[in-house]
Design a protein around this motif. Structure first.
Motif, mmCIF file in Angstrom:
data_model
loop_
_atom_site.group_PDB
_atom_site.id
_atom_site.type_symbol
_atom_site.label_atom_id
_atom_site.label_comp_id
_atom_site.label_asym_id
_atom_site.label_seq_id
_atom_site.Cartn_x
_atom_site.Cartn_y
_atom_site.Cartn_z
ATOM 1 N N ASN A 4 0.848 -1.181 0.000
ATOM 2 C CA ASN A 4 0.000 0.000 0.000
ATOM 3 C C ASN A 4 0.889 1.238 0.000
ATOM 4 O O ASN A 4 1.981 1.240 0.562
ATOM 5 N N HIS A 5 0.398 2.284 -0.647
ATOM 6 C CA HIS A 5 1.158 3.527 -0.701
ATOM 7 C C HIS A 5 1.076 4.241 0.651
ATOM 8 O O HIS A 5 0.152 4.024 1.426
ATOM 9 N N PRO A 6 2.012 5.129 0.931
ATOM 10 C CA PRO A 6 1.945 5.878 2.183
ATOM 11 C C PRO A 6 0.723 6.797 2.215
ATOM 12 O O PRO A 6 0.237 7.225 1.167
ATOM 13 N N ARG A 7 0.262 7.065 3.408
ATOM 14 C CA ARG A 7 -0.886 7.954 3.565
ATOM 15 C C ARG A 7 -0.414 9.393 3.560
ATOM 16 O O ARG A 7 0.749 9.677 3.791
ATOM 17 N N GLY A 8 -1.338 10.304 3.318
ATOM 18 C CA GLY A 8 -0.992 11.713 3.324
ATOM 19 C C GLY A 8 -1.800 12.495 2.320
ATOM 20 O O GLY A 8 -2.953 12.186 2.087
ATOM 21 N N THR A 9 -1.188 13.480 1.701
ATOM 22 C CA THR A 9 -1.897 14.379 0.802
ATOM 23 C C THR A 9 -1.075 14.644 -0.444
ATOM 24 O O THR A 9 0.131 14.847 -0.369
ATOM 25 N N ILE A 10 -1.759 14.620 -1.584
ATOM 26 C CA ILE A 10 -1.168 15.096 -2.832
ATOM 27 C C ILE A 10 -2.019 16.291 -3.263
ATOM 28 O O ILE A 10 -3.193 16.133 -3.593
ATOM 29 N N GLU A 16 -1.040 14.564 -11.316
ATOM 30 C CA GLU A 16 -0.749 14.415 -12.741
ATOM 31 C C GLU A 16 -1.691 13.406 -13.364
ATOM 32 O O GLU A 16 -2.138 12.455 -12.709
ATOM 33 N N MET A 17 -1.976 13.582 -14.650
ATOM 34 C CA MET A 17 -2.792 12.628 -15.398
ATOM 35 C C MET A 17 -2.158 11.240 -15.307
ATOM 36 O O MET A 17 -0.938 11.107 -15.412
ATOM 37 N N GLY A 18 -3.009 10.225 -15.124
ATOM 38 C CA GLY A 18 -2.538 8.854 -15.081
ATOM 39 C C GLY A 18 -2.006 8.400 -13.737
ATOM 40 O O GLY A 18 -1.714 7.213 -13.555
ATOM 41 N N MET A 19 -1.854 9.326 -12.795
ATOM 42 C CA MET A 19 -1.364 8.971 -11.464
ATOM 43 C C MET A 19 -2.319 7.952 -10.833
ATOM 44 O O MET A 19 -3.537 8.072 -10.986
ATOM 45 N N THR A 20 -1.781 6.943 -10.158
ATOM 46 C CA THR A 20 -2.602 5.931 -9.503
ATOM 47 C C THR A 20 -2.160 5.727 -8.064
ATOM 48 O O THR A 20 -1.008 5.990 -7.704
ATOM 49 N N ARG A 21 -3.092 5.245 -7.269
ATOM 50 C CA ARG A 21 -2.814 4.767 -5.914
ATOM 51 C C ARG A 21 -3.753 3.595 -5.664
ATOM 52 O O ARG A 21 -4.811 3.484 -6.277
ATOM 53 N N GLN A 78 -4.866 8.633 0.257
ATOM 54 C CA GLN A 78 -3.712 8.612 -0.643
ATOM 55 C C GLN A 78 -3.793 9.564 -1.824
ATOM 56 O O GLN A 78 -2.839 10.284 -2.093
ATOM 57 N N LEU A 79 -4.893 9.534 -2.582
ATOM 58 C CA LEU A 79 -4.975 10.331 -3.820
ATOM 59 C C LEU A 79 -6.376 10.869 -4.017
ATOM 60 O O LEU A 79 -7.274 10.096 -4.344
ATOM 61 N N PRO A 80 -6.581 12.144 -3.772
ATOM 62 C CA PRO A 80 -5.608 13.141 -3.337
ATOM 63 C C PRO A 80 -5.187 13.031 -1.865
ATOM 64 O O PRO A 80 -4.144 13.532 -1.496
ATOM 65 N N GLY A 81 -6.004 12.395 -1.010
ATOM 66 C CA GLY A 81 -5.598 12.204 0.378
ATOM 67 C C GLY A 81 -6.302 13.141 1.333
ATOM 68 O O GLY A 81 -7.412 13.616 1.075
ATOM 69 N N HIS A 82 -5.627 13.382 2.444
ATOM 70 C CA HIS A 82 -6.211 14.195 3.511
ATOM 71 C C HIS A 82 -6.618 15.574 2.995
ATOM 72 O O HIS A 82 -5.870 16.207 2.262
ATOM 73 N N GLY A 83 -7.818 16.005 3.355
ATOM 74 C CA GLY A 83 -8.329 17.299 2.910
ATOM 75 C C GLY A 83 -9.176 17.222 1.656
ATOM 76 O O GLY A 83 -9.745 18.226 1.223
ATOM 77 N N THR A 84 -9.293 16.037 1.066
ATOM 78 C CA THR A 84 -10.103 15.858 -0.138
ATOM 79 C C THR A 84 -11.580 15.844 0.218
ATOM 80 O O THR A 84 -11.972 15.279 1.240
ATOM 81 N N LEU A 85 -12.396 16.452 -0.623
ATOM 82 C CA LEU A 85 -13.850 16.389 -0.468
ATOM 83 C C LEU A 85 -14.426 15.577 -1.620
ATOM 84 O O LEU A 85 -14.160 15.868 -2.789
ATOM 85 N N TYR A 86 -15.226 14.572 -1.270
ATOM 86 C CA TYR A 86 -15.901 13.746 -2.268
ATOM 87 C C TYR A 86 -17.058 14.543 -2.847
ATOM 88 O O TYR A 86 -17.881 15.075 -2.107
ATOM 89 N N LEU A 87 -17.164 14.648 -4.158
ATOM 90 C CA LEU A 87 -18.277 15.349 -4.799
ATOM 91 C C LEU A 87 -19.255 14.374 -5.450
ATOM 92 O O LEU A 87 -20.444 14.662 -5.546
ATOM 93 N N GLY A 88 -18.744 13.232 -5.914
ATOM 94 C CA GLY A 88 -19.617 12.252 -6.556
ATOM 95 C C GLY A 88 -18.895 10.962 -6.819
ATOM 96 O O GLY A 88 -17.665 10.927 -6.892
ATOM 97 N N GLN A 89 -19.686 9.884 -6.975
ATOM 98 C CA GLN A 89 -19.117 8.569 -7.262
ATOM 99 C C GLN A 89 -20.159 7.744 -7.998
ATOM 100 O O GLN A 89 -21.289 7.622 -7.531
ATOM 101 N N VAL A 139 -13.733 14.536 -7.217
ATOM 102 C CA VAL A 139 -13.338 15.047 -5.912
ATOM 103 C C VAL A 139 -12.815 16.475 -6.022
ATOM 104 O O VAL A 139 -12.368 16.900 -7.083
ATOM 105 N N LEU A 140 -12.890 17.162 -4.892
ATOM 106 C CA LEU A 140 -12.266 18.481 -4.752
ATOM 107 C C LEU A 140 -10.948 18.254 -4.013
ATOM 108 O O LEU A 140 -10.947 17.804 -2.853
ATOM 109 N N ALA A 141 -9.853 18.503 -4.692
ATOM 110 C CA ALA A 141 -8.535 18.224 -4.139
ATOM 111 C C ALA A 141 -8.048 19.366 -3.254
ATOM 112 O O ALA A 141 -8.385 20.530 -3.487
#
Length: 147
Positions: A4-10, A16-21, A78-89, A139-141
């Motif tokens: 698993n990737h480290p936790r935090g904020t991007i 960047e386009m194509g970035m994955t977690r 992870q992506l975007p991580g802490h502080g992200t707001l979910y807008l839809g899914q 999401v709102l990053a």
């Protein structure tokens, strides 16, 4: 599994386009029981072996939203991580997840609106080679400008 990737904020400035977690999680009986308790969804297909054997699933399955929650974990941690707001899914459930299955949950950046700090993510979960869930999140990053 521990890749698993480290936790935090991007922040939006670094996305960047194509970035994955991703993350991996093995779904346990306890996970299913706790989700039933928290959500109040006690459908016997999740909790009762005898009942579930007589369904199209031929055995107990995890709640679909428990699996979807793993997508939320990748986004929120992870992506975007802490502080992200979910807008839809959006979600499409493709196959069941059973107790003992290890779920691979991944998000991938497919669009970035820097001016509005919005990021579109392709989302999916798989068990082995079987895609069990797919969809898209908006999401709102977080931004360094608003720390």
């Amino acid at each position: 599994m521990s890749d698993n990737h480290p936790r935090g904020t991007i922040c939006i400035e670094d996305i960047e386009m194509g970035m994955t977690r991703h993350l991996y999680k093995t779904i346990t009986d306890r996970d299913i029981e706790l989700f039933a308790e928290v959500s109040t969804d006690r459908n016997p297909v999740h909790l009762d072996d005898a009942y579930a054997r007589d369904t199209i699933f031929e055995g107990r399955i995890a709640h679909g939203m428990l699996t979807a929650g793993l997508i939320s974990a990748v986004i929120g941690e992870q992506l975007p991580g802490h502080g992200t707001l979910y807008l839809g899914q959006s979600l499409k459930f493709m196959a069941p997840v059973r107790p003992g299955d290890t779920v691979f949950a991944q998000v991938k950046v497919t669009a970035i609106d820097h001016a509005r700090r919005r990021v579109t993510l392709e989302t999916h979960c798989a068990v082995g080679d079987t895609v069990v869930l797919k969809g898209e999140a908006l999401v709102l990053a977080p931004s360094r400008k608003f720390d």
